[in-house]
Design an enzyme around this catalytic site. Structure first.
Site, PDB file in Angstrom:
ATOM      1  N   ASP A  78       0.850  -1.200   0.000  1.00  0.00           N
ATOM      2  CA  ASP A  78       0.000   0.000   0.000  1.00  0.00           C
ATOM      3  C   ASP A  78       0.885   1.249   0.000  1.00  0.00           C
ATOM      4  O   ASP A  78       1.802   1.365   0.825  1.00  0.00           O
ATOM      5  CB  ASP A  78      -0.868  -0.051   1.270  1.00  0.00           C
ATOM      6  CG  ASP A  78      -2.009   0.945   1.260  1.00  0.00           C
ATOM      7  OD1 ASP A  78      -2.435   1.353   0.178  1.00  0.00           O
ATOM      8  OD2 ASP A  78      -2.486   1.294   2.372  1.00  0.00           O
ATOM      9  N   HIS A  79       0.621   2.177  -0.907  1.00  0.00           N
ATOM     10  CA  HIS A  79       1.336   3.466  -0.966  1.00  0.00           C
ATOM     11  C   HIS A  79       2.860   3.310  -1.021  1.00  0.00           C
ATOM     12  O   HIS A  79       3.586   3.945  -0.242  1.00  0.00           O
ATOM     13  CB  HIS A  79       0.954   4.359   0.230  1.00  0.00           C
ATOM     14  CG  HIS A  79      -0.467   4.801   0.199  1.00  0.00           C
ATOM     15  ND1 HIS A  79      -0.941   5.781  -0.652  1.00  0.00           N
ATOM     16  CD2 HIS A  79      -1.548   4.383   0.915  1.00  0.00           C
ATOM     17  CE1 HIS A  79      -2.250   5.944  -0.451  1.00  0.00           C
ATOM     18  NE2 HIS A  79      -2.645   5.102   0.472  1.00  0.00           N
ATOM     19  N   HIS A 136      -9.441   4.914  -2.041  1.00  0.00           N
ATOM     20  CA  HIS A 136      -8.722   4.949  -0.762  1.00  0.00           C
ATOM     21  C   HIS A 136      -9.587   5.706   0.245  1.00  0.00           C
ATOM     22  O   HIS A 136     -10.548   6.383  -0.117  1.00  0.00           O
ATOM     23  CB  HIS A 136      -7.380   5.665  -0.924  1.00  0.00           C
ATOM     24  CG  HIS A 136      -6.344   4.812  -1.581  1.00  0.00           C
ATOM     25  ND1 HIS A 136      -5.218   4.377  -0.919  1.00  0.00           N
ATOM     26  CD2 HIS A 136      -6.269   4.302  -2.840  1.00  0.00           C
ATOM     27  CE1 HIS A 136      -4.492   3.641  -1.741  1.00  0.00           C
ATOM     28  NE2 HIS A 136      -5.096   3.583  -2.916  1.00  0.00           N
ATOM     29  N   ALA A 173     -11.715   4.771   2.513  1.00  0.00           N
ATOM     30  CA  ALA A 173     -13.126   4.391   2.394  1.00  0.00           C
ATOM     31  C   ALA A 173     -13.761   3.926   3.700  1.00  0.00           C
ATOM     32  O   ALA A 173     -14.918   3.518   3.712  1.00  0.00           O
ATOM     33  CB  ALA A 173     -13.265   3.295   1.349  1.00  0.00           C
TER      34      ALA A 173
HETATM   35  P1  13P Z   1      -9.056   4.574   5.778  1.00  0.00           P
HETATM   36  O1  13P Z   1      -8.184   5.436   6.628  1.00  0.00           O
HETATM   37  O2  13P Z   1     -10.335   5.240   5.418  1.00  0.00           O
HETATM   38  O3  13P Z   1      -9.303   3.225   6.382  1.00  0.00           O
HETATM   39  O4  13P Z   1      -8.279   4.317   4.386  1.00  0.00           O
HETATM   40  C1  13P Z   1      -7.228   3.404   4.325  1.00  0.00           C
HETATM   41  C2  13P Z   1      -6.488   3.470   3.042  1.00  0.00           C
HETATM   42  O5  13P Z   1      -6.859   4.126   2.093  1.00  0.00           O
HETATM   43  C3  13P Z   1      -5.259   2.665   2.960  1.00  0.00           C
HETATM   44  O6  13P Z   1      -4.589   2.847   1.758  1.00  0.00           O
HETATM   45  O1  G3H Z   2      -3.207   4.732   3.690  1.00  0.00           O
HETATM   46  C1  G3H Z   2      -2.611   4.551   4.745  1.00  0.00           C
HETATM   47  C2  G3H Z   2      -2.896   3.388   5.584  1.00  0.00           C
HETATM   48  O2  G3H Z   2      -3.938   3.658   6.478  1.00  0.00           O
HETATM   49  C3  G3H Z   2      -1.651   2.867   6.267  1.00  0.00           C
HETATM   50  O3  G3H Z   2      -1.269   3.660   7.323  1.00  0.00           O
HETATM   51  O4  G3H Z   2       1.195   4.096   7.036  1.00  0.00           O
HETATM   52  O5  G3H Z   2       0.103   4.191   9.306  1.00  0.00           O
HETATM   53  O6  G3H Z   2       0.450   2.021   8.164  1.00  0.00           O
HETATM   54  P1  G3H Z   2       0.214   3.486   8.002  1.00  0.00           P
HETATM   55 ZN    ZN Z   3      -4.605   4.852   1.024  1.00  0.00          ZN
END
Ligand code: 13P
Ligand code: G3H
Ligand code: ZN
Length: 306
Positions: free
Chosen positions: A81-82, A209, A211
């Site tokens: 993720d990201h 994202h 959501a």
């Molecule tokens: P939320 O903070 O709404 O759960 O989104 C998480 C997210 O987009 C992780 O990439």
């Molecule tokens: O989009 C971000 C996610 O909620 C992950 O968050 O970088 O604190 O693990 P984090």
């Molecule tokens: Zn995200």
């Protein structure tokens, strides 16, 4: 053996008009909650590790998720993720992830295209799917002004150009949501017309994202148990359903699981101050997270699709 690429899961979702959840994990219990929910509802699922999650759990956490995915009877994808750089995405690919996100949404469009294309070439050579982002999601402050600040929302023509230039497999779009537990005052504004316009130009799966629903019942319980979350608000499930019907195929949720985890750990400790068995503290939190994930899967429409 049900470890699956993101594209296999998400192309079926976009074609079938349903959404699939990507849930963030950082430990055993969250991973079990996600996998158990997927099995119980017969749902495909993406299990996401952020760079922070990857640093926290390292290779042992990755191997745990991969092992559970391989043993599962439903399709499971391990997703970065990201991802912030080519090097991070490459690290994830080498560790066995079946999907990576390269997030250069804060760079200019030309840089975003070049960096995304670089990851796409490396990932596709390894059989791994790629998520990219164009437009920019905000935090709460940005979110409140999002309707006026069109510049941060994804533009349909840019999205089309970007996907053609990069060859990415699915696209994260900024359509009014934001990360975290404070998504604006009242019912957050979701630009459904924009989703529809992007979907008309991009046939690949779209990603939402930020959501989380941030259920008020959970927030109230958290605060009653000693938490101090003020002004929390999330995305209404009707907005999620509408977004899915317009082309959103991957729906990210992290905050709702964090809320469930923190709430139940607080409640459990308050109920039994003498208890110190980790399983008795974390087990109930795991069950609550599983219930949250199952409910989300039903809302997304992926329950019964595996
Ligand atoms: P939320 O903070 O709404 O759960 O989104 C998480 C997210 O987009 C992780 O990439
Ligand atoms: O989009 C971000 C996610 O909620 C992950 O968050 O970088 O604190 O693990 P984090
Ligand atoms: Zn995200």
């Amino acid at each position: 053996m049900s470890l699956t690429t993101g594209m296999e899961i998400l192309s079926a979702a976009r074609a079938g008009g349903y959404g699939v959840g990507a849930f963030n994990t950082s430990n055993l219990e969250i991973t079990q909650a996600i996998v158990r929910a997927a099995e119980a509802t017969r749902s495909p699922v993406l299990i996401a590790l952020s760079e922070g999650g990857l640093e926290y759990g390292g290779k042992p956490l990755v191997d745990l998720v991969l092992g559970m995915a391989r043993d599962a009877t439903v399709p499971i994808c391990l997703h970065l993720d990201h991802g912030s750089s080519f090097e991070r995405c490459l690290q994830a690919i080498r560790l066995g992830f079946t999907s990576v996100m390269i997030d250069k949404s804060h760079a200019d469009e030309a840089t975003n295209v070049i960096e995304t294309k670089r990851v796409v070439d490396a990932a596709h050579a390894a059989g791994v799917s790629v998520e990219a982002e164009i437009g920019r999601l905000g935090g709460v402050e940005e979110h409140v002004v999002v309707a006026e600040e069109d510049a941060i929302l994804t533009k349909p023509d840019e999205a089309e150009r970007f996907m053609e230039a990069t060859g990415a497999d699915y696209l994260a779009v900024a359509i009014g949501t934001s990360h975290g537990a404070n998504k604006g005052v009242g019912r957050p504004f979701i630009d459904h017309a924009r989703i529809e316009a992007i979907a008309a130009r991009v046939s690949k799966p779209l990603v939402m994202h930020g959501a989380s629903g941030v259920p008020s019942a959970l927030v109230e319980r958290l605060n009653a148990a000693g938490g101090s979350l003020a002004g929390a608000s999330g995305i209404h499930e009707d907005d999620v359903r509408r977004a899915v019907s317009r082309g959103i195929a991957k729906i990210n949720t992290d905050t709702d699981l964090r809320l469930a985890f923190a709430t139940v750990v607080r409640e459990t400790l308050a109920r039994g101050p003498g208890g110190f068995d980790p399983r008795k503290i974390l087990g109930p939190a795991r069950d609550e997270m599983q219930a949250v994930v199952e409910e989300r899967m039903r809302v997304f429409g992926c329950a019964g699709k595996a």
